[in-house]
Design an enzyme around this catalytic site. Structure first.
Site, PDB file in Angstrom:
ATOM      1  N   ASP A 100       0.866  -1.182   0.000  1.00 36.88           N
ATOM      2  CA  ASP A 100       0.000   0.000   0.000  1.00 36.88           C
ATOM      3  C   ASP A 100       0.904   1.234   0.000  1.00 36.88           C
ATOM      4  OD1 ASP A 100      -1.656   2.169   0.735  1.00 36.88           O
ATOM      5  OD2 ASP A 100      -3.022   0.810   1.785  1.00 36.88           O
ATOM      6  N   GLY A 131      -9.173   5.280  -5.473  1.00 39.56           N
ATOM      7  CA  GLY A 131      -7.883   4.612  -5.622  1.00 39.56           C
ATOM      8  C   GLY A 131      -6.808   5.163  -4.705  1.00 39.56           C
ATOM      9  N   VAL A 132      -5.633   5.401  -5.271  1.00 40.70           N
ATOM     10  CA  VAL A 132      -4.497   5.926  -4.504  1.00 40.70           C
ATOM     11  C   VAL A 132      -4.875   7.256  -3.850  1.00 40.70           C
ATOM     12  CG1 VAL A 132      -2.173   6.889  -4.727  1.00 40.70           C
ATOM     13  CG2 VAL A 132      -2.750   4.758  -5.911  1.00 40.70           C
ATOM     14  N   ASP A 133      -5.511   8.112  -4.619  1.00 44.47           N
ATOM     15  CA  ASP A 133      -5.883   9.448  -4.147  1.00 44.47           C
ATOM     16  C   ASP A 133      -6.767   9.359  -2.904  1.00 44.47           C
ATOM     17  OD1 ASP A 133      -5.868  12.184  -4.356  1.00 44.47           O
ATOM     18  OD2 ASP A 133      -7.289  12.285  -6.010  1.00 44.47           O
ATOM     19  N   SER A 184      -1.769   6.106 -13.387  1.00 44.29           N
ATOM     20  CA  SER A 184      -2.702   5.996 -14.540  1.00 44.29           C
ATOM     21  C   SER A 184      -3.212   4.591 -14.833  1.00 44.29           C
ATOM     22  CB  SER A 184      -2.097   6.568 -15.845  1.00 44.29           C
ATOM     23  OG  SER A 184      -2.131   7.972 -15.845  1.00 44.29           O
ATOM     24  N   THR A 185      -2.694   3.570 -14.129  1.00 48.59           N
ATOM     25  CA  THR A 185      -3.092   2.199 -14.507  1.00 48.59           C
ATOM     26  C   THR A 185      -4.377   1.732 -13.834  1.00 48.59           C
ATOM     27  OG1 THR A 185      -1.780   1.133 -12.772  1.00 48.59           O
ATOM     28  CG2 THR A 185      -0.683   1.534 -14.892  1.00 48.59           C
ATOM     29  N   GLY A 186      -5.015   2.614 -13.073  1.00 49.77           N
ATOM     30  CA  GLY A 186      -6.281   2.257 -12.428  1.00 49.77           C
ATOM     31  C   GLY A 186      -7.439   2.856 -13.208  1.00 49.77           C
ATOM     32  N   VAL A 187      -8.130   3.769 -12.562  1.00 47.24           N
ATOM     33  CA  VAL A 187      -9.299   4.417 -13.168  1.00 47.24           C
ATOM     34  C   VAL A 187      -8.954   5.076 -14.498  1.00 47.24           C
ATOM     35  CG1 VAL A 187     -10.996   6.263 -12.821  1.00 47.24           C
ATOM     36  CG2 VAL A 187     -10.363   4.780 -10.926  1.00 47.24           C
ATOM     37  N   ASN A 207      -6.008  13.641  -9.279  1.00 46.08           N
ATOM     38  CA  ASN A 207      -6.733  14.127 -10.459  1.00 46.08           C
ATOM     39  C   ASN A 207      -6.587  15.649 -10.490  1.00 46.08           C
ATOM     40  OD1 ASN A 207      -9.010  15.392  -9.065  1.00 46.08           O
ATOM     41  ND2 ASN A 207      -9.522  13.299  -8.477  1.00 46.08           N
TER      42      ASN A 207
HETATM   43  P1  ADP Z   1      -5.206   6.546 -11.797  1.00 47.09           P
HETATM   44  O1  ADP Z   1      -6.444   7.385 -11.657  1.00 47.09           O
HETATM   45  O2  ADP Z   1      -3.948   7.375 -12.039  1.00 47.09           O
HETATM   46  O3  ADP Z   1      -5.384   5.422 -12.759  1.00 47.09           O
HETATM   47  P2  ADP Z   1      -5.647   4.816  -9.456  1.00 47.09           P
HETATM   48  O4  ADP Z   1      -5.506   5.278  -8.062  1.00 47.09           O
HETATM   49  O5  ADP Z   1      -7.021   4.531  -9.963  1.00 47.09           O
HETATM   50  O6  ADP Z   1      -4.929   5.964 -10.350  1.00 47.09           O
HETATM   51  O7  ADP Z   1      -4.741   3.534  -9.701  1.00 47.09           O
HETATM   52  C1  ADP Z   1      -3.370   3.537  -9.966  1.00 47.09           C
HETATM   53  C2  ADP Z   1      -2.773   2.204  -9.583  1.00 47.09           C
HETATM   54  O8  ADP Z   1      -2.591   2.174  -8.167  1.00 47.09           O
HETATM   55  C3  ADP Z   1      -3.630   0.985  -9.922  1.00 47.09           C
HETATM   56  O9  ADP Z   1      -2.769  -0.038 -10.392  1.00 47.09           O
HETATM   57  C4  ADP Z   1      -4.250   0.595  -8.580  1.00 47.09           C
HETATM   58  O10 ADP Z   1      -4.505  -0.801  -8.497  1.00 47.09           O
HETATM   59  C5  ADP Z   1      -3.161   0.981  -7.623  1.00 47.09           C
HETATM   60  N1  ADP Z   1      -3.595   1.309  -6.249  1.00 47.09           N
HETATM   61  C6  ADP Z   1      -4.828   1.650  -5.804  1.00 47.09           C
HETATM   62  N2  ADP Z   1      -4.790   1.917  -4.478  1.00 47.09           N
HETATM   63  C7  ADP Z   1      -3.500   1.758  -4.080  1.00 47.09           C
HETATM   64  C8  ADP Z   1      -2.801   1.867  -2.835  1.00 47.09           C
HETATM   65  N3  ADP Z   1      -3.440   2.212  -1.712  1.00 47.09           N
HETATM   66  N4  ADP Z   1      -1.468   1.602  -2.819  1.00 47.09           N
HETATM   67  C9  ADP Z   1      -0.807   1.253  -3.948  1.00 47.09           C
HETATM   68  N5  ADP Z   1      -1.392   1.127  -5.146  1.00 47.09           N
HETATM   69  C10 ADP Z   1      -2.728   1.369  -5.221  1.00 47.09           C
END
Ligand code: ADP
Length: 186
Positions: free
Chosen positions: A21, A43-45, A134-137, A35
């Site tokens: 994490d 997600g991360v944010d 960028s690899t999530g949403v 964003n």
């Molecule tokens: P983006 O909007 O830039 O795509 P996201 O937050 O949706 O960002 O996802 C980016 C990546 O981080 C994805 O691979 C997601 O699985 C991963 N992720 C989501 N939450 C966490 C976390 N708490 N720690 C590490 N990686 C995370």
């Protein structure tokens, strides 16, 4: 194709891959996949603001007001303190939304990494942890992102020797495995 380094490190140990994490990383600075609003999201944010607390959001609001009333453009990065996180600082960068930048996605993703690394150096920080921006949403294919991110990091580290650790944090082992198959580290 690169073979996996047995200990998950590259570039003489300056890059380290971990599964975990991002909010739990004890490094000088963690990077938030923010964003353009800088006011939180999923997600991360979401995790960064949830764990870090309101001090980070207050600083982001002030940065928006003073420097980016229209929002932070993709590829750029800003720094705040880290509230309750174990890191000292958070660098907020906005990744490209895949398919929305007229073919400039790779350039913008590379800029996220390079501008974040530059901010770390400018603030005399030695260790930094990145999520897979960028690899999530935002829908960036993880294999393509691995190639672009690793190339950008490698190019930057060749010019900056004050950074001792760039930690790449993957949420799942399967995400790390994709990175290991597609990175460009030499
Ligand atoms: P983006 O909007 O830039 O795509 P996201 O937050 O949706 O960002 O996802 C980016 C990546 O981080 C994805 O691979 C997601 O699985 C991963 N992720 C989501 N939450 C966490 C976390 N708490 N720690 C590490 N990686 C995370």
């Amino acid at each position: 194709m690169q073979v996996k380094a047995s200990d998950g490190t590259f570039l003489s140990g300056r890059v380290r891959l971990v599964v975990g994490d991002i909010t739990a990383q004890k490094v000088d600075v963690i990077v938030n996949a923010a964003n353009p609003t800088l006011l939180g999201g999923g997600g991360v944010d979401g995790a960064v603001h949830r764990v870090g607390g309101s001090a980070i959001l207050e600083e982001c609001r002030e940065i928006r007001r003073s420097h980016y009333p229209q929002g932070l453009p993709a590829g750029e990065a800003v720094i705040t303190t880290a509230g309750n996180l174990p890191a000292q600082f958070v660098i907020h960068t906005v990744g490209p939304i895949y398919g929305r930048h007229d073919g400039r996605e790779a350039e913008l993703l590379a800029a996220c990494y390079k501008n974040s690394l530059l901010l770390a150096v400018q603030n005399s920080l030695n260790s930094i942890a990145f999520p897979a921006i960028s690899t999530g949403v935002y829908g960036y294919p993880p294999a393509e992102a691995a190639a672009t991110a690793s190339q950008a990091i490698m190019e930057f580290l060749a010019t900056a020797n004050s950074l001792s650790e760039v930690r790449l944090v993957f949420f799942k082992q399967s995400d790390m495995n994709v990175f290991l198959r597609h990175h460009k580290f030499e």
